[in-house]
Design a protein around this motif. Structure first.
Motif, PDB file in Angstrom:
ATOM      1  N   VAL A  22     -31.323  16.262  12.533  1.00 33.93           N
ATOM      2  CA  VAL A  22     -30.787  16.017  11.186  1.00 33.93           C
ATOM      3  C   VAL A  22     -29.267  15.909  11.228  1.00 33.93           C
ATOM      4  N   MET A  23     -28.626  16.803  11.985  1.00 34.40           N
ATOM      5  CA  MET A  23     -27.166  16.817  12.061  1.00 34.40           C
ATOM      6  C   MET A  23     -26.633  15.516  12.654  1.00 34.40           C
ATOM      7  N   VAL A  24     -27.270  15.029  13.721  1.00 33.73           N
ATOM      8  CA  VAL A  24     -26.792  13.812  14.371  1.00 33.73           C
ATOM      9  C   VAL A  24     -26.992  12.596  13.463  1.00 33.73           C
ATOM     10  N   ILE A  25     -28.129  12.534  12.785  1.00 29.20           N
ATOM     11  CA  ILE A  25     -28.374  11.411  11.871  1.00 29.20           C
ATOM     12  C   ILE A  25     -27.372  11.427  10.725  1.00 29.20           C
ATOM     13  N   LEU A  26     -27.134  12.612  10.139  1.00 30.31           N
ATOM     14  CA  LEU A  26     -26.161  12.711   9.053  1.00 30.31           C
ATOM     15  C   LEU A  26     -24.749  12.354   9.541  1.00 30.31           C
TER      16      LEU A  26
END
Length: 354
Positions: A120-124
């Protein structure tokens, strides 16, 4: 002896079927000996615990190392080069660096629960930072963010092949090599990045010669670079020349205006008009000086502190009039950095000559 099979999904033991599927759940079945006892099927909780006991793939742990390194680099840049972290964009907060270190550390420590957070962090990060750079037309940083986030996504999702993993590691290695260079040689990296962004020309400015009028300004040192004419006029159509100091972020802009035929311009009135323009363009202004100025040319000197779009700037302006031509030699920098560039900016403004 009858051929018996047992479904690995639901545990049903039954005679082999021609299609090789379980009659209860439709799952693939395996051949077992008739005398073999039926193995109990693991409960959901047991399955969850078994998955938790399994180690994370190598690709995920490599991604964890990359997240930790990126967070450390961001923290070092904030400590060693605070002037690079003063923007109002998403990179100005240290929270992202700390989250990157923590989540990456959990992946390295084989904490499977952190995998979802990392994804989630990388996509955001790709959406927020990449989108911010795109809106700001900073395509070099957008490409760097896309390469970094894309490489992490290749490692965090699925089961990467050796080729896919090697490609992602190679891109990340290049990314961290550039990050290292930006800490070891920040001025050289800043110059290259600004050149690739089309913000500066390739060679430092020593003498700035006018386009709209035959003036000259002497530039000390090797850190001032002219902006291309299109970029300068895109930000301010009145700018005849615009230069940037790549070491401290100071700006120098020269504005040339032609007066109507038969008209004259008093320097005091000229300074008053400039101050009024500053008031209309800023949310706060403090005029420190407004006085005659004698250097190579006789002129008027204005010193003001202004706030524009949340940035607190220190502003110098040398005003000159020659015949029907009015000149503004404008220099500005962030207020917290101004003391280190004040003398240099005063010298540049005083070097103006026609």
């Amino acid at each position: 002896m009858a051929e018996w099979v047992q479904c690995s999904s639901c545990g049903l033991k039954h005679s082999a079927r021609p299609d090789g599927l379980c009659p209860r759940c439709g799952g693939t079945v395996e051949l077992v000996d008739a005398a073999q006892p039926i193995q109990p099927v693991a409960t959901t909780e047991e399955q969850r615990q078994a998955v938790q006991m399994e180690g994370l793939p190598l690709s995920v742990r490599i991604a964890g190392v990359a997240l930790v390194l990126n967070g450390i680099f961001l923290i070092l840049e904030r400590l060693l080069q605070p002037e690079l972290m003063k923007g109002t964009g998403p990179t100005s907060s240290p929270a992202g660096a700390l989250v990157s270190v923590v989540v990456g550390g959990f992946l390295v420590a084989n904490r499977r629960r952190a995998l979802g957070w990392a994804r989630v962090m990388v996509i955001l990060g790709l959406v927020i930072f990449g989108g911010w750079y795109a809106i700001d037309h900073d395509y070099v940083m957008m490409a760097a963010q896309t390469a970094y986030s894309g490489s992490l996504l290749l490692l965090l999702f699925g089961t990467p092949s050796v080729l896919r993993m090697s490609g992602a590691v190679a891109v990340l290695g290049l990314y961290f090599l550039i990050e290292t260079a930006s800490i070891v040689a920040p001025v050289a990296v800043a110059r290259q990045v600004l050149f690739l962004q089309g913000e500066i020309v390739s060679d430092p400015a020593k003498i700035i010669a006018g386009r709209a009028a035959p003036y000259r300004v002497a530039i000390p040192g090797d850190d001032w670079y002219l902006r291309p004419e299109g970029r300068a006029k895109g930000d301010n159509p009145l700018a005849d020349r615009w230069a940037i100091n790549i070491r401290n972020g100071a700006n120098l802009m020269i504005i040339v205006e032609q007066l109507p035929a038969g008209s004259t311009l008093d320097l005091g009135a000229f300074a008053g008009a400039v101050i009024e323009n500053l008031k209309s363009a800023s949310t706060r202004i403090e005029v420190v000086k407004n006085e005659p100025f004698q250097a190579r040319q006789y002129g008027q000197f204005v010193h003001a502190r202004i706030e524009v779009e949340g940035q607190k700037l220190e502003y110098y302006c040398g005003l000159y009039v020659a015949g029907r031509t009015a000149f503004q030699v404008v220099a500005f920098a962030l207020q917290e950095d101004f003391s280190s560039v004040e003398a240099e900016l005063r010298e540049i403004i005083g070097s103006f000559g026609i």
